[in-house]
Design an enzyme around this catalytic site. Structure first.
Site, mmCIF file in Angstrom:
data_model
loop_
_atom_site.group_PDB
_atom_site.id
_atom_site.type_symbol
_atom_site.label_atom_id
_atom_site.label_comp_id
_atom_site.label_asym_id
_atom_site.label_seq_id
_atom_site.Cartn_x
_atom_site.Cartn_y
_atom_site.Cartn_z
ATOM 1 N N CYS A 236 -8.486 -3.393 7.399
ATOM 2 C CA CYS A 236 -8.165 -3.841 6.326
ATOM 3 C C CYS A 236 -9.184 -4.245 5.356
ATOM 4 O O CYS A 236 -10.373 -4.581 5.660
ATOM 5 C CB CYS A 236 -7.171 -5.215 6.501
ATOM 6 N N HIS A 237 -8.863 -4.313 3.930
ATOM 7 C CA HIS A 237 -9.960 -4.454 2.962
ATOM 8 C C HIS A 237 -9.982 -5.987 2.975
ATOM 9 O O HIS A 237 -9.006 -6.734 2.910
ATOM 10 C CB HIS A 237 -9.295 -3.928 1.786
ATOM 11 N N PRO A 238 -11.213 -6.672 2.551
ATOM 12 C CA PRO A 238 -11.359 -7.845 2.613
ATOM 13 C C PRO A 238 -10.668 -8.727 1.623
ATOM 14 O O PRO A 238 -10.396 -9.852 1.452
ATOM 15 C CB PRO A 238 -12.689 -8.307 2.826
ATOM 16 N N SER A 239 -10.676 -7.785 0.425
ATOM 17 C CA SER A 239 -10.346 -8.445 -0.849
ATOM 18 C C SER A 239 -8.968 -8.025 -1.287
ATOM 19 O O SER A 239 -8.474 -8.304 -2.482
ATOM 20 C CB SER A 239 -11.222 -8.319 -1.998
ATOM 21 N N ARG A 291 -2.099 -12.463 4.694
ATOM 22 C CA ARG A 291 -1.808 -11.107 5.252
ATOM 23 C C ARG A 291 -1.132 -10.964 6.498
ATOM 24 O O ARG A 291 -0.338 -10.171 6.742
ATOM 25 C CB ARG A 291 -3.332 -10.633 5.484
#
Length: 423
Positions: A236-239, A291
């Site tokens: 996943c993308h951190p932001s 998330r």
């Protein structure tokens, strides 16, 4: 700007540029491969007997290395004995007629060979001199060897690759080498442009560690702003959220809904509009914070149907998504095939295999023909042609005698090994 319907030119925008390629293995050869794809003539200077180290790397096609052929297609090869006065004269003449020199030895090696940047800046001031090394030619670590795995670790990318709580992971391709190669191309092109203005060459000094730092996206800034050390986030993308993989009935796939509007469209497309009404998912920041809950809610829906169903639904409304393709699928991917991105390469055995083509598409020039195999040179294949081109007028080079001498000694590795040719 040339219309795409107009007649396209052969070659590329670097036609007429000659690159003398002292590099080997990956970072340098990949850099010069890109230059060759853009139309430059690349003369690969190799050591006698073994040539580029990657000629011994598997897999093999009739005893020829596919690894070597991938990154040395479209080049010429000449093996030189750097201790031989005649070969040194030949090399001087090649320098006279070349525009760019590329090398990826450890700092100091080219100086010991007698072809360092400071000397050539005086004798060949027109030359663009590009060096790719682990840490560049300045700083306290400049003398140390640097390889892809080392700079991936030192540059931080391994600390961000893999799953939370698990061991750091290497990026699956040689990210350190390839990043340095591409920055090398950028530096060379900038120097060539500058030379059109002042007729002077330029030193291009590329450090692989520098390039890794430059490719860390926002990780450095995130730490400086937030005071938290970024770490591994898996897929996943951190932001951004949802910006990761999800489970379909048959396999996992990617949804990259990078803003609130795309999230609303995604929720409708997968038949779960109630997701958009959940206050925990009402903004990207909240979706990032929540998330695990969001992923579980989406997985509960997407796991009921196969990947292709969800790709069709999401693409219909413009939500970025995609399958997780294995390499066998890439070779036959219709989008890549339509853009001539799968090309053929062959060596002297004339048995072609497939690899990636040139991603730089220019409207004025013809693309690489995927039906025609690009040829990688045999070791020293172009020696006599190059001799005839640059030495014949000097009457200083007996080609027959030289060929006979090298036929007797080409199993030896002389003139290079004593200089410690490590990156």
């Amino acid at each position: 700007m040339q219309n795409s319907k107009d007649e396209k030119l052969d070659g590329g925008p670097l036609s007429g540029i000659t690159v003398l390629d002292f590099s080997r293995v990956l970072a340098g050869p990949y850099c010069t491969m890109v230059l060759a794809d853009l139309g430059a003539r690349v003369i690969k200077v190799e050591k006698f007997g073994t040539g580029d180290d990657t000629r011994a790397f598997p897999p093999f096609v009739d005893a020829e290395s596919a690894y070597f052929m991938c990154f040395n297609r479209g080049k010429e090869s000449i093996a030189l004995d750097i201790k031989s006065p005649r070969d040194r004269e030949l090399l001087e003449r090649l320098l006279d007629t070349s525009d760019v020199l590329v090398e990826n030895f450890r700092p100091g090696v080219m100086d010991r060979l007698g072809y360092g940047s400071e000397r050539l800046a005086k004798t060949h001031p027109h030359l663009i001199y590009s060096s790719i090394s682990g840490f560049g030619h300045s700083g306290p670590m400049s003398d140390l060897p640097g390889y892809d795995m080392v700079v991936q670790a030192m540059g931080g990318v391994m600390s961000l690759t893999g799953w939370p709580g698990e061991r750091p992971a290497r990026v699956g391709t040689s990210f350190g080498d390839l990043g340095a190669a591409l920055f090398g191309v950028i530096g060379i092109l900038a120097a060539l442009y500058r030379r059109t203005q002042n007729a002077q060459g330029e030193r291009v000094d590329i450090g692989m560690l520098d390039c890794q730092a430059a490719l860390m996206e926002t990780a450095l800034a995130r730490f400086d702003v937030e005071g938290k050390v970024p770490t591994r986030t898996g897929d996943c993308h951190p932001s951004l959220a949802p910006f990761e993989t999800f489970q379909a009935k048959d396999e996992r796939f990617v949804i990259a809904a990078g803003n609130d509007q795309l999230f609303l469209l995604m929720a409708d497309a997968i038949g779960a509009p109630d997701l958009a009404m959940d206050p925990d998912f009402s903004s990207n920041d909240l979706r990032v914070r929540n998330r695990p809950k969001m992923v579980a809610a989406i997985d509960a829906v997407t796991s009921k149907m196969p990947v292709q169903h969800w790709l069709d639904e999401l693409n219909e409304v413009g939500v970025p998504c995609g399958p997780i393709n294995t390499i066998d699928r890439i070779l036959d991917h219709p989008q890549l095939l339509s853009r001539n991105m799968i090309v053929q390469v062959e060596g002297k055995s004339a048995k072609p295999f497939r690899t990636a083509g040139n991603p730089v598409k220019l409207s004025a020039y013809k693309d690489i023909d995927p039906a025609t195999a690009q040829v990688a040179p045999a070791l020293n294949q172009h020696r006599e042609d190059i001799l005839a081109e640059v030495m014949a007028d000097a009457e200083a080079y007996d080609q027959n005698q030289t060929a006979k001498k090298h036929a007797q000694t080409d199993a030896e590795d002389f003139g290079w090994a004593s200089f410690g040719l490590k990156r």
